[in-house]
Scaffold this motif. Structure first.
Motif, PDB file in Angstrom:
ATOM      1  N   SER A  95       0.819  -1.211   0.000  1.00  0.00           N
ATOM      2  CA  SER A  95       0.000   0.000   0.000  1.00  0.00           C
ATOM      3  C   SER A  95       0.855   1.264   0.000  1.00  0.00           C
ATOM      4  CB  SER A  95      -0.932   0.008   1.218  1.00  0.00           C
ATOM      5  OG  SER A  95      -0.185   0.019   2.426  1.00  0.00           O
ATOM      6  N   GLU A 177      -4.531  -9.193  -0.801  1.00  0.00           N
ATOM      7  CA  GLU A 177      -4.385  -7.769  -0.491  1.00  0.00           C
ATOM      8  C   GLU A 177      -4.205  -7.533   1.008  1.00  0.00           C
ATOM      9  OE1 GLU A 177      -4.544  -3.663  -1.820  1.00  0.00           O
ATOM     10  OE2 GLU A 177      -4.585  -5.517  -2.976  1.00  0.00           O
ATOM     11  N   SER A 249      -1.066  -2.556  -4.655  1.00  0.00           N
ATOM     12  CA  SER A 249      -2.418  -2.745  -4.131  1.00  0.00           C
ATOM     13  C   SER A 249      -3.419  -2.231  -5.147  1.00  0.00           C
ATOM     14  CB  SER A 249      -2.579  -1.997  -2.795  1.00  0.00           C
ATOM     15  OG  SER A 249      -2.476  -0.610  -3.000  1.00  0.00           O
ATOM     16  N   SER A 252      -3.559   1.533  -5.560  1.00  0.00           N
ATOM     17  CA  SER A 252      -2.374   2.254  -6.044  1.00  0.00           C
ATOM     18  C   SER A 252      -2.564   2.720  -7.478  1.00  0.00           C
ATOM     19  CB  SER A 252      -1.141   1.360  -5.961  1.00  0.00           C
ATOM     20  OG  SER A 252      -0.903   0.988  -4.625  1.00  0.00           O
TER      21      SER A 252
END
Length: 252
Positions: A95, A177, A249, A252
């Motif tokens: 992240s 994730e 992620s 992003s």
């Protein structure tokens, strides 16, 4: 350069005090069982509202049973502590863009995964050794001597058990994730498979290693095939995690 990520993990663990609280937590868990079992009659007498003059007589457990109880605490709560300490591996760096930055430097995913796994593997192994040493100390002081060879084998199997579960967690952490989801899947899968394999008596699968670490204190067990499949599972998880590592992620 090849060990830069590994060294950085240790620096980060020192900054957030992971190098302190993980071993201390496991040592406290291991010490709690011998102390609790030793003072159990006094605890029951103090809180049991017994008639005056009543005496509680509980046969003292054998040293092997005390060590078995301490090992069970480590296999359950201790494993949770170790996995919680690693929960943000990949997810937080993904992240923040750190993984993407490492990829831009053409650092192989294999090096990233192995470096991070090696850090947590070494941290958990040392923590288990300290915790088992604590349990052995209080068991010897409060109860009696025990078979050192069986205890050493038990400790070795316990370490392998942690490494297997850590590798499975790394696999899901690389694919998913959320680190929390990876943690839940790892622990849930471990619980289900442990119950299923125990019922079917498939002693050759790696999910039996944890149970064998306690059984070896009381009886003869043959952990060779479980250890071989455990090593194979560790290697397989790390290979797949390296090949399928997500660097970005969705946000992003």
């Amino acid at each position: 350069m090849k060990t830069a990520i590994f060294k950085q993990e240790w620096k980060e663990s020192w900054r957030n005090k992971r190098l302190i609280w993980v071993p201390v937590a496991l040592m406290l868990l291991a010490a709690m069982q011998p102390l609790t079992l030793y003072f159990l009659p006094d605890i029951l007498a103090a809180g049991g509202n017994l008639p005056e003059g009543a005496v509680i007589e509980i046969p003292p457990p054998s040293p092997a049973e005390v060590l078995l109880s301490a090992g069970e605490q480590l296999r359950q709560i201790g494993l949770l502590v170790v996995l919680l300490s690693a929960m943000h591996t990949f997810s937080q760096e993904r992240s923040l863009g750190t993984l993407a930055w490492l990829k831009s430097l053409h650092i192989p995913a294999t090096r990233i995964v192995i470096s991070k796994w090696a850090h947590y593997a070494l941290l958990s192994s040392v923590s288990i050794l300290l915790a088992q040493g604590t349990a052995a100390y209080y068991t010897f002081i409060l109860f009696d001597k025990f078979d050192v060879t069986d205890f050493a084998v038990s400790t070795g199997l316990l370490i392998v058990h942690f490494l297997v579960q850590l590798s499975i967690f790394f696999l899901f952490a690389a694919l998913l994730e959320s680190g929390l989801v990876a943690l839940v899947i790892t622990l849930g899968g471990h619980l289900v498979l442990s119950l299923l394999i125990g019922w079917l008596e498939w002693d050759w699968l790696p999910w039996r290693i944890g149970g064998m670490s306690g059984e070896v204190l009381l009886m003869d067990v043959e952990p060779l095939f479980a250890l071989l499949t455990g090593v194979g599972l560790i290697a397989g998880c790390l290979v797949v995690a390296s090949k399928q590592l997500r660097f970005l992620s969705k946000s992003s």
